[in-house]
Motif scaffolding. Structure first.
Motif, PDB file in Angstrom:
ATOM      1  N   LEU A 118       0.830  -1.198   0.000  1.00 60.42           N
ATOM      2  CA  LEU A 118       0.000   0.000   0.000  1.00 60.42           C
ATOM      3  C   LEU A 118       0.862   1.245   0.000  1.00 60.42           C
ATOM      4  O   LEU A 118       2.014   1.224   0.443  1.00 60.42           O
ATOM      5  N   SER A 119       0.294   2.330  -0.489  1.00 55.80           N
ATOM      6  CA  SER A 119       1.007   3.594  -0.606  1.00 55.80           C
ATOM      7  C   SER A 119       0.124   4.737  -0.133  1.00 55.80           C
ATOM      8  O   SER A 119      -1.115   4.623  -0.144  1.00 55.80           O
ATOM      9  N   ALA A 120       0.761   5.818   0.256  1.00 53.55           N
ATOM     10  CA  ALA A 120       0.014   7.027   0.604  1.00 53.55           C
ATOM     11  C   ALA A 120      -0.690   7.603  -0.616  1.00 53.55           C
ATOM     12  O   ALA A 120      -1.614   8.414  -0.482  1.00 53.55           O
ATOM     13  N   GLN A 121      -0.290   7.196  -1.806  1.00 52.91           N
ATOM     14  CA  GLN A 121      -0.919   7.684  -3.026  1.00 52.91           C
ATOM     15  C   GLN A 121      -2.272   7.051  -3.295  1.00 52.91           C
ATOM     16  O   GLN A 121      -3.081   7.617  -4.041  1.00 52.91           O
ATOM     17  N   HIS A 122      -2.525   5.890  -2.733  1.00 57.19           N
ATOM     18  CA  HIS A 122      -3.769   5.193  -3.031  1.00 57.19           C
ATOM     19  C   HIS A 122      -4.975   5.934  -2.444  1.00 57.19           C
ATOM     20  O   HIS A 122      -4.913   6.439  -1.327  1.00 57.19           O
ATOM     21  N   THR A 123      -6.051   5.946  -3.200  1.00 51.55           N
ATOM     22  CA  THR A 123      -7.290   6.567  -2.758  1.00 51.55           C
ATOM     23  C   THR A 123      -8.234   5.513  -2.179  1.00 51.55           C
ATOM     24  O   THR A 123      -7.991   4.302  -2.301  1.00 51.55           O
ATOM     25  N   LYS A 124      -9.298   5.979  -1.575  1.00 50.21           N
ATOM     26  CA  LYS A 124     -10.316   5.075  -1.051  1.00 50.21           C
ATOM     27  C   LYS A 124     -10.871   4.202  -2.169  1.00 50.21           C
ATOM     28  O   LYS A 124     -11.085   2.990  -1.993  1.00 50.21           O
ATOM     29  N   GLN A 125     -11.094   4.807  -3.336  1.00 55.05           N
ATOM     30  CA  GLN A 125     -11.632   4.061  -4.479  1.00 55.05           C
ATOM     31  C   GLN A 125     -10.647   2.996  -4.947  1.00 55.05           C
ATOM     32  O   GLN A 125     -11.052   1.887  -5.321  1.00 55.05           O
TER      33      GLN A 125
END
Length: 402
Positions: free
Chosen positions: A375-382
């Motif tokens: 996982l990354s801080a770039q990932h969104t909820k969607q």
């Protein structure tokens, strides 16, 4: 015919589901990669904070290139050690409360250097006053291959204790008679994502007057008040962890690595570590960008965002009935147990626009083949919801096919 075993070896790997092949990434931005003309949500990168394409970091690269050129031009002991390298080492030493720091081109090289410099063979130590072959390396069973390879090639005796098993480690201590003993562990383990019991390891090592070495490749940049990793998170001093290794190619978003410790350790490595002496130093522009990244991470919200995404993923995965490990880090393995099944699930995810690789033996023990989700801080909820939906569908397809 010489080496006529190569083709049959590869064919056997193919049949067993262990053949590895590279993919060419044509484009990457904001957690999206393009492979073969198709775009995917990328849940395979170790760029945990999304720093690789941070505007400020890229600007530092450009400024460094303009000032110092594309490379360092020489090894660090010739003319390859610049003021940017010196500034990066000084910053790390100060922030980590260590006496000194030494930069390396990779974590692999740093781990090799630790093993082979601290446990030199008879040829290297002849006439130096160093003892040869009398040391003991006690490594966690899941220690990274770079350390295990270094340990197997050095003069010390290598023993591996069961993963995070302090009782087993204590028994190995009791059975040993060596004076120089190095215990090696990872801060966050690269394939399982779980954490080492570092405070307890510190206590055990002190009881047996041994050194503790921590490979913090996957904790550095993420853990701690300023993102300085496991040592900061647990408030471990230089006396607690005499040998601390961290890398810049993951959460920091650049490349290279460092070893932090006492003046004596660092000076000794600079004089004996072949992985440091006989290689061209990292480009100064890279050191400048790395220093920017460290300073930015110390005050940014990216680590909080990452932790939020980890929590969200675990909650959503539970709703889908996905069985995960106990990892609380950005590394979230989904065990499958069979290499071909892991490959099938990975392909099922790709068909739905999600990129998660299958990790197989020998990277992980046989029977623990898995999908390694990062996982990354770039990932969104969607993005995270799409991942969990795709994982559930790929799992169901695998079940129906069995």
């Amino acid at each position: 015919m010489a080496f006529d075993w190569l083709a049959p070896h590869l064919q056997q790997k193919q049949q067993d589901g262990y053949l590895r092949q590279r993919v060419c990434v044509e484009y990457e931005k904001d957690g999206i990669i393009c492979v073969g003309g198709r775009h995917y949500l990328n849940f395979a990168s170790n760029d945990y904070l999304g720093m690789r394409q941070h505007e400020g970091l890229l600007q530092c690269w450009v400024e460094g290139l303009a000032q110092f050129g594309g490379g360092s031009g020489a090894s660090a002991l010739v003319t390859g050690f610049s003021q940017t390298h010196q500034a990066l080492e000084a910053y790390l030493a100060e922030q980590l409360n260590r006496e000194a720091v030494l930069l390396f081109n990779s974590g692999f090289a740093a781990n090799q250097a630790i093993c082979q410099a601290l446990f030199p063979g008879s040829g290297l130590s002849s006439g130096s006053g160093l003892s040869s072959g009398s040391g003991l390396l006690l490594a966690d069973k899941y220690m990274h291959a770079s350390f295990i390879d270094g340990a197997m090639a050095c003069s010390g005796q290598l023993k591996r204790y069961r993963h995070n098993d302090l009782d087993h480690l204590a028994r190995l201590f009791a059975a040993g008679t060596n004076t120089d003993t190095l215990v090696a562990t990872e801060g966050i383990f690269s394939m399982d994502g779980d954490a080492a019991p570092l405070p307890e390891l510190v206590t055990l090592c002190k009881q047996h007057q041994s050194w503790l070495m921590v490979d913090d490749a996957h904790g550095f940049g993420v853990l701690g008040e300023k993102g300085l990793g496991s040592a900061e998170h647990y408030r471990l001093s230089q006396q607690d962890v005499p040998v601390l290794m961290g890398t810049f190619g993951k959460a920091i978003g650049t490349g290279g690595a460092f070893i932090a410790g006492s003046h004596d350790l660092i000076d000794y490595l600079a004089n004996t570590a072949r992985e440091y002496i006989y290689t061209t130093a990292m480009p100064p522009a890279q050191a400048l960008a790395t220093l920017f990244s460290l300073q930015h991470i110390a005050t940014s919200e990216q680590r909080s965002t990452l932790q939020h995404n980890i929590t969200m993923f675990k909650q959503q995965a539970a709703k889908q009935g996905l069985i995960l490990s106990s990892s609380d880090s950005a590394i979230q393995p989904l065990l499958v147990g069979c290499p071909k099944a892991a490959l099938q699930m990975s392909e099922g995810l790709k068909a739905r626009g999600v990129w998660v690789p299958a990790i197989r033996y020998p990277t992980v023990p046989k029977g623990t083949d898995r999908l390694r989700i990062t996982l990354s801080a770039q990932h969104t909820k969607q993005d995270i919801h799409a991942l969990c939906d795709a994982l559930a569908l790929a799992r169901d397809e695998l079940s129906y096919g069995q």
